[in-house]
Motif scaffolding. Structure first.
Motif, mmCIF file in Angstrom:
data_model
loop_
_atom_site.group_PDB
_atom_site.id
_atom_site.type_symbol
_atom_site.label_atom_id
_atom_site.label_comp_id
_atom_site.label_asym_id
_atom_site.label_seq_id
_atom_site.Cartn_x
_atom_site.Cartn_y
_atom_site.Cartn_z
ATOM 1 N N ARG A 234 -43.740 12.189 -21.462
ATOM 2 C CA ARG A 234 -43.335 11.531 -20.228
ATOM 3 C C ARG A 234 -42.248 12.355 -19.557
ATOM 4 O O ARG A 234 -41.516 13.126 -20.195
ATOM 5 N N ARG A 235 -42.145 12.196 -18.259
ATOM 6 C CA ARG A 235 -41.101 12.845 -17.476
ATOM 7 C C ARG A 235 -39.810 12.061 -17.602
ATOM 8 O O ARG A 235 -39.828 10.822 -17.566
ATOM 9 N N VAL A 236 -38.688 12.769 -17.751
ATOM 10 C CA VAL A 236 -37.391 12.112 -17.851
ATOM 11 C C VAL A 236 -36.385 12.828 -16.941
ATOM 12 O O VAL A 236 -36.622 13.943 -16.481
ATOM 13 N N LEU A 237 -35.279 12.169 -16.680
ATOM 14 C CA LEU A 237 -34.173 12.693 -15.869
ATOM 15 C C LEU A 237 -34.595 13.049 -14.439
ATOM 16 O O LEU A 237 -34.028 13.951 -13.818
ATOM 17 N N GLY A 238 -35.578 12.349 -13.922
ATOM 18 C CA GLY A 238 -35.909 12.468 -12.512
ATOM 19 C C GLY A 238 -36.216 13.877 -12.066
ATOM 20 O O GLY A 238 -36.990 14.595 -12.699
ATOM 21 N N ASP A 239 -35.582 14.308 -10.974
ATOM 22 C CA ASP A 239 -35.863 15.614 -10.370
ATOM 23 C C ASP A 239 -34.858 16.664 -10.816
ATOM 24 O O ASP A 239 -34.593 17.626 -10.086
ATOM 25 N N PHE A 240 -34.306 16.518 -11.999
ATOM 26 C CA PHE A 240 -33.283 17.439 -12.459
ATOM 27 C C PHE A 240 -33.777 18.153 -13.719
ATOM 28 O O PHE A 240 -33.605 17.663 -14.834
ATOM 29 N N PRO A 241 -34.413 19.346 -13.571
ATOM 30 C CA PRO A 241 -35.015 20.012 -14.715
ATOM 31 C C PRO A 241 -34.067 20.917 -15.498
ATOM 32 O O PRO A 241 -34.499 21.836 -16.174
ATOM 33 N N GLY A 242 -32.761 20.691 -15.418
ATOM 34 C CA GLY A 242 -31.819 21.522 -16.149
ATOM 35 C C GLY A 242 -31.829 21.226 -17.631
ATOM 36 O O GLY A 242 -32.567 20.373 -18.125
ATOM 37 N N GLU A 243 -30.988 21.941 -18.366
ATOM 38 C CA GLU A 243 -30.921 21.801 -19.820
ATOM 39 C C GLU A 243 -30.594 20.363 -20.203
ATOM 40 O O GLU A 243 -29.769 19.708 -19.572
ATOM 41 N N ALA A 244 -31.235 19.881 -21.258
ATOM 42 C CA ALA A 244 -31.077 18.488 -21.673
ATOM 43 C C ALA A 244 -31.058 18.397 -23.186
ATOM 44 O O ALA A 244 -31.544 19.275 -23.893
ATOM 45 N N ARG A 245 -30.485 17.291 -23.679
ATOM 46 C CA ARG A 245 -30.379 17.049 -25.111
ATOM 47 C C ARG A 245 -30.721 15.588 -25.404
ATOM 48 O O ARG A 245 -30.745 14.738 -24.513
ATOM 49 N N VAL A 251 -31.356 2.445 -34.981
ATOM 50 C CA VAL A 251 -31.053 1.070 -34.575
ATOM 51 C C VAL A 251 -30.509 1.026 -33.157
ATOM 52 O O VAL A 251 -30.897 0.191 -32.338
ATOM 53 N N GLY A 252 -29.593 1.958 -32.831
ATOM 54 C CA GLY A 252 -28.876 1.885 -31.567
ATOM 55 C C GLY A 252 -29.704 2.208 -30.336
ATOM 56 O O GLY A 252 -29.547 1.582 -29.300
ATOM 57 N N GLY A 253 -30.613 3.211 -30.436
ATOM 58 C CA GLY A 253 -31.430 3.544 -29.282
ATOM 59 C C GLY A 253 -31.647 5.036 -29.144
ATOM 60 O O GLY A 253 -31.248 5.839 -29.997
ATOM 61 N N VAL A 254 -32.300 5.429 -28.035
ATOM 62 C CA VAL A 254 -32.622 6.820 -27.725
ATOM 63 C C VAL A 254 -32.172 7.110 -26.295
ATOM 64 O O VAL A 254 -32.498 6.352 -25.369
ATOM 65 N N VAL A 255 -31.460 8.223 -26.121
ATOM 66 C CA VAL A 255 -30.934 8.607 -24.808
ATOM 67 C C VAL A 255 -31.180 10.094 -24.595
ATOM 68 O O VAL A 255 -31.004 10.902 -25.512
ATOM 69 N N THR A 263 -31.375 6.218 -20.598
ATOM 70 C CA THR A 263 -31.638 5.474 -21.818
ATOM 71 C C THR A 263 -33.133 5.158 -21.878
ATOM 72 O O THR A 263 -33.703 4.621 -20.930
ATOM 73 N N LEU A 264 -33.761 5.490 -22.989
ATOM 74 C CA LEU A 264 -35.184 5.216 -23.185
ATOM 75 C C LEU A 264 -35.412 4.013 -24.080
ATOM 76 O O LEU A 264 -36.368 3.269 -23.898
ATOM 77 N N GLU A 265 -34.567 3.824 -25.061
ATOM 78 C CA GLU A 265 -34.609 2.664 -25.953
ATOM 79 C C GLU A 265 -33.174 2.190 -26.153
ATOM 80 O O GLU A 265 -32.260 3.020 -26.247
ATOM 81 N N GLY A 281 -23.482 14.253 -26.798
ATOM 82 C CA GLY A 281 -23.801 12.834 -26.737
ATOM 83 C C GLY A 281 -24.012 12.232 -28.104
ATOM 84 O O GLY A 281 -24.336 12.929 -29.071
ATOM 85 N N LEU A 282 -23.810 10.918 -28.173
ATOM 86 C CA LEU A 282 -23.945 10.189 -29.429
ATOM 87 C C LEU A 282 -24.336 8.747 -29.128
ATOM 88 O O LEU A 282 -23.727 8.104 -28.271
ATOM 89 N N VAL A 283 -25.370 8.264 -29.818
ATOM 90 C CA VAL A 283 -25.671 6.838 -29.844
ATOM 91 C C VAL A 283 -25.197 6.315 -31.197
ATOM 92 O O VAL A 283 -25.674 6.753 -32.243
#
Length: 328
Positions: A234-245, A251-255, A263-265, A281-283
């Motif tokens: 799936r596509r994430v972070l909209g129209d911003f194709p820069g580096e991502a992590r 339990v807490g979720g996925v970001v 936030t995905l979960e 980043g940290l969940v």
């Protein structure tokens, strides 16, 4: 109506328990590593808007850190070694450094990173084109993973499967896994990525049952999720194709974070804070999201949708990696 009114006080603790809004807060430290040190902060202090470290360790040339909740151990990666510190003596007021278990690495791991499996710790040294497996809990003598056929830009992780830790990999063209010491062995699986232009792999992680990878084209960032033999994207972070992590907790979720975050979960928040760039980043198990942008750390409650920004605090240094450590 009277019966419903009597039930509501009993239902609210169930609705709010195990969330970012939980009361009382989960006793924990947040370890922030970067600029040659590790600083430990009370999670509840960060949530309340203060950032006075409980203690700080001097760790020159620190590359990455990772925490195993199952083992109660904090792992630190340096260019020439991995150090393991038990955290059983940690409290909200103390993080004694003690004497670590140490494993020397036979390659320069500057710019490297750590990934935890169930029986092994992976130290990937992309600059050297090598990766090493360290047996848990005692580290032992590093075994070199066989990276035959994998390009230098591949991102790696360990995928637990039964009693095995398989080598998960994300390249510009494919996502797959295989035995770390035997590229032609079984179980093994590989599937091409979506039929898009060659993609730059950014990150690969596991939550114990899934491989989650991030890659980007010139147009978009895509998240690839492998569970069993089912690969979805799936596509994430909209129209911003820069580096991502990725930041995740089972339990807490996925970001996903980078230029903004999403936030995905437990719920999809859509693209948030689009004009800010986050570098760590940290969940947490407490269902709070901790995002660093330079020396600033922002804390979000993940229970509302979209996540609620609680605090932004100044740390006085710029962390490269974060870990959540529950304490007594």
């Amino acid at each position: 109506m009277r019966r419903l009114g009597l039930l509501l006080p009993l239902l609210f603790p169930l609705l709010w328990g195990c969330t970012g809004s939980q009361e009382p807060p989960l006793p924990a430290l947040v370890a922030a590593g970067g600029e040659g040190e590790v600083r430990f902060y009370r999670a509840r202090d960060l949530q309340g808007g203060t950032a006075l470290p409980v203690t700080a360790w001097s760790t020159p040339d620190l590359q990455d850190l990772a925490y195993s909740n199952a083992l109660g151990t904090l792992f630190l990666l340096f260019p020439d070694r991995v150090e393991a510190y038990p955290t059983q003596g940690f409290t909200e007021n103390a993080a004694p450094q003690g004497t670590p278990t140490l494993a020397s690495l036979p390659a320069d791991c500057a710019g490297g990173y750590l990934r935890l499996g169930q029986r092994a710790l992976l130290a990937h040294c992309p600059g050297a084109g090598r990766a090493f497996l360290l047996a848990l809990p005692g580290l032992g003598t590093p075994q070199e993973a066989d990276l035959t056929g994998l390009p230098l830009e591949a991102r790696l992780a360990l995928l637990p499967q039964g009693v095995l830790d398989l080598l998960g990999y994300l390249t510009r063209e494919a996502l797959g896994y295989r035995p770390p010491l035997d590229p032609g062995g079984t179980p093994r699986w590989e599937r091409p990525l979506d039929p898009l232009p060659a993609q730059d792999p950014f990150d690969l992680r596991t939550d114990g049952s899934r491989l989650l990878g991030l890659a980007a084209t010139f147009q978009e960032v895509r998240l690839y999720t492998l569970q069993g033999n089912d690969l979805q994207s799936r596509r994430v972070l909209g129209d911003f194709p820069g580096e991502a992590r990725l930041a995740l907790d089972p339990v807490g979720g996925v970001v996903v974070y980078g230029r903004g975050f999403q936030t995905l979960e437990p719920r999809d928040s859509g693209h948030r804070e689009t004009f800010r760039t986050y570098t760590a980043g940290l969940v947490g198990q407490d269902a709070y999201l901790y995002l660093a942008r330079g020396p600033a750390l922002e804390v979000f409650d993940l229970f509302p949708s979209p996540p609620l920004l609680l605090r932004a605090v100044g740390l006085g240094f710029s962390p490269r990696s974060l870990a959540f450590i529950p304490v007594e």
